[in-house]
Design a protein around this motif. Structure first.
Motif, mmCIF file in Angstrom:
data_model
loop_
_atom_site.group_PDB
_atom_site.id
_atom_site.type_symbol
_atom_site.label_atom_id
_atom_site.label_comp_id
_atom_site.label_asym_id
_atom_site.label_seq_id
_atom_site.Cartn_x
_atom_site.Cartn_y
_atom_site.Cartn_z
ATOM 1 N N ASN A 169 0.813 -1.217 0.000
ATOM 2 C CA ASN A 169 0.000 0.000 0.000
ATOM 3 C C ASN A 169 0.846 1.267 0.000
ATOM 4 O OD1 ASN A 169 -2.442 -1.410 0.002
ATOM 5 N ND2 ASN A 169 -2.393 -1.632 2.232
ATOM 6 N N GLY A 170 1.980 1.208 -0.674
ATOM 7 C CA GLY A 170 2.850 2.382 -0.728
ATOM 8 C C GLY A 170 2.499 3.330 -1.852
ATOM 9 N N GLY A 171 1.612 2.931 -2.745
ATOM 10 C CA GLY A 171 1.236 3.790 -3.862
ATOM 11 C C GLY A 171 2.258 3.750 -4.984
ATOM 12 N N GLY A 172 2.247 4.766 -5.822
ATOM 13 C CA GLY A 172 3.167 4.817 -6.950
ATOM 14 C C GLY A 172 2.579 4.184 -8.194
ATOM 15 N N LEU A 173 3.365 4.185 -9.265
ATOM 16 C CA LEU A 173 2.895 3.656 -10.545
ATOM 17 C C LEU A 173 2.628 2.157 -10.495
ATOM 18 C CD1 LEU A 173 5.236 5.659 -12.959
ATOM 19 C CD2 LEU A 173 2.788 6.008 -12.591
ATOM 20 N N GLY A 174 3.257 1.463 -9.566
ATOM 21 C CA GLY A 174 3.000 0.032 -9.430
ATOM 22 C C GLY A 174 1.549 -0.262 -9.087
ATOM 23 N N GLN A 175 0.867 0.742 -8.503
ATOM 24 C CA GLN A 175 -0.543 0.556 -8.159
ATOM 25 C C GLN A 175 -1.380 0.329 -9.419
ATOM 26 O OE1 GLN A 175 -0.874 0.858 -4.757
ATOM 27 N NE2 GLN A 175 -2.913 -0.062 -4.878
ATOM 28 N N ILE A 176 -0.976 0.942 -10.524
ATOM 29 C CA ILE A 176 -1.696 0.746 -11.798
ATOM 30 C C ILE A 176 -1.548 -0.700 -12.254
ATOM 31 C CG2 ILE A 176 -1.738 1.437 -14.225
ATOM 32 C CD1 ILE A 176 -0.761 4.202 -13.312
ATOM 33 N N ILE A 177 -0.345 -1.241 -12.137
ATOM 34 C CA ILE A 177 -0.108 -2.635 -12.536
ATOM 35 C C ILE A 177 -0.894 -3.579 -11.632
ATOM 36 C CG2 ILE A 177 1.663 -4.400 -12.843
ATOM 37 C CD1 ILE A 177 3.678 -2.137 -13.300
ATOM 38 N N ARG A 178 -0.861 -3.284 -10.333
ATOM 39 C CA ARG A 178 -1.563 -4.147 -9.381
ATOM 40 C C ARG A 178 -3.057 -4.145 -9.639
ATOM 41 N NH1 ARG A 178 -1.936 -3.116 -2.851
ATOM 42 N NH2 ARG A 178 -3.039 -5.035 -2.338
ATOM 43 N N ALA A 179 -3.609 -2.963 -9.962
ATOM 44 C CA ALA A 179 -5.042 -2.888 -10.261
ATOM 45 C C ALA A 179 -5.367 -3.689 -11.516
ATOM 46 C CB ALA A 179 -5.445 -1.423 -10.441
ATOM 47 N N GLY A 180 -4.456 -3.706 -12.477
ATOM 48 C CA GLY A 180 -4.679 -4.497 -13.685
ATOM 49 C C GLY A 180 -4.716 -5.977 -13.386
ATOM 50 N N PHE A 181 -3.849 -6.432 -12.481
ATOM 51 C CA PHE A 181 -3.855 -7.845 -12.101
ATOM 52 C C PHE A 181 -5.136 -8.209 -11.347
ATOM 53 C CE2 PHE A 181 0.834 -7.811 -12.716
ATOM 54 C CZ PHE A 181 0.920 -8.941 -13.516
#
Length: 240
Positions: A169-181
């Motif tokens: 839950n640190g945020g950042g652009l990885g959140q977009i990838i995680r939401a896609g998964f």
């Protein structure tokens, strides 16, 4: 439609950039926690590396710290640190990324001082300068190309790795990838690719900008030193 086509459509949708939690919000989070991690790494690694390089001792310690830091997976730190007082969220991410930034910063600070011209160092001592004055007035200026190279290497590594922050839950652009998964692969494949492209593009942009800044602040006579520093930074990252 292929996943690549979906990614192109996703990136060209203005709402995916401007909505709350969109690309612009995630980009701000990504850059802020990366900057904090690199700054924390500099505060720890630079004074230690400069002092060890000045004293001529601790070369083995630098190698040990660099190797140990490289050997610990960042994902493991991201899962362990939230269990401490830091908790889940941004603080644990910043500390984990700072640990990842330390090896190139420390190795280049140490090497930069050790590579200072011995004649310049001896001349400064002959003028009666103390050890601290020699470090500040002679060794530190000559080590600037190495410090700049270590900073650029650490910054690019941290920006590329900060995508893992979404796991805690640190945020950042990885959140977009995680939401896609989190979506069905047929629906989220394009978003996953789009997130990966954004992270890779940001890392490349940071590399190019810092390379230009590094070249601008390095005097022309010291640019061969900068190139050697770049090679040493690459060796530090590889642990060789």
């Amino acid at each position: 439609m292929s996943a690549i086509g979906q990614a192109v459509l996703w990136l060209n949708d203005p709402l995916n950039w401007t909505n709350p939690g969109g690309v612009l919000d995630r980009l701000g989070e990504h850059l802020s926690m990366s900057a904090a991690a690199v700054l924390l790494g500099c505060l720890v690694a630079w004074p230690l590396g400069l002092w060890l390089g000045h004293s001529g001792r601790g070369g083995g310690l630098v190698l040990l710290v660099s190797n140990v830091s490289l050997a610990v997976p960042t994902l493991a730190l991201l899962t362990i640190l939230p269990l401490t007082f830091l908790g889940f969220g941004r603080p644990s991410v910043v500390v984990a990324l700072a640990v990842f930034a330390v090896p190139p910063l420390l190795a280049n600070a140490y090497t930069g001082v050790r590579q200072a011209d011995p004649e310049a160092r001896d001349a400064a001592r002959g003028m009666g300068l103390s050890g601290g004055q020699v470090l500040r007035r002679v060794e530190l200026p000559l080590a600037v190309p190495y410090l700049a190279t270590g900073f650029r290497t650490a910054a690019v590594q941290v920006v590329a790795t900060a995508a893992l922050a979404s796991f805690v839950n640190g945020g950042g652009l990885g959140q977009i990838i995680r939401a896609g998964f989190g979506l069905d692969i047929a629906a989220g494949g394009g978003q996953i690719i789009a997130g990966g492209v954004l992270v890779a593009g940001l890392a490349i942009a940071v590399e190019l900008v810092l390379a230009l800044v590094e070249r601008a602040v390095t005097p022309r006579p010291l640019r061969p030193v900068r190139r050697r520093a770049a090679r040493r930074a690459a060796n530090a990252v590889e642990g060789t």
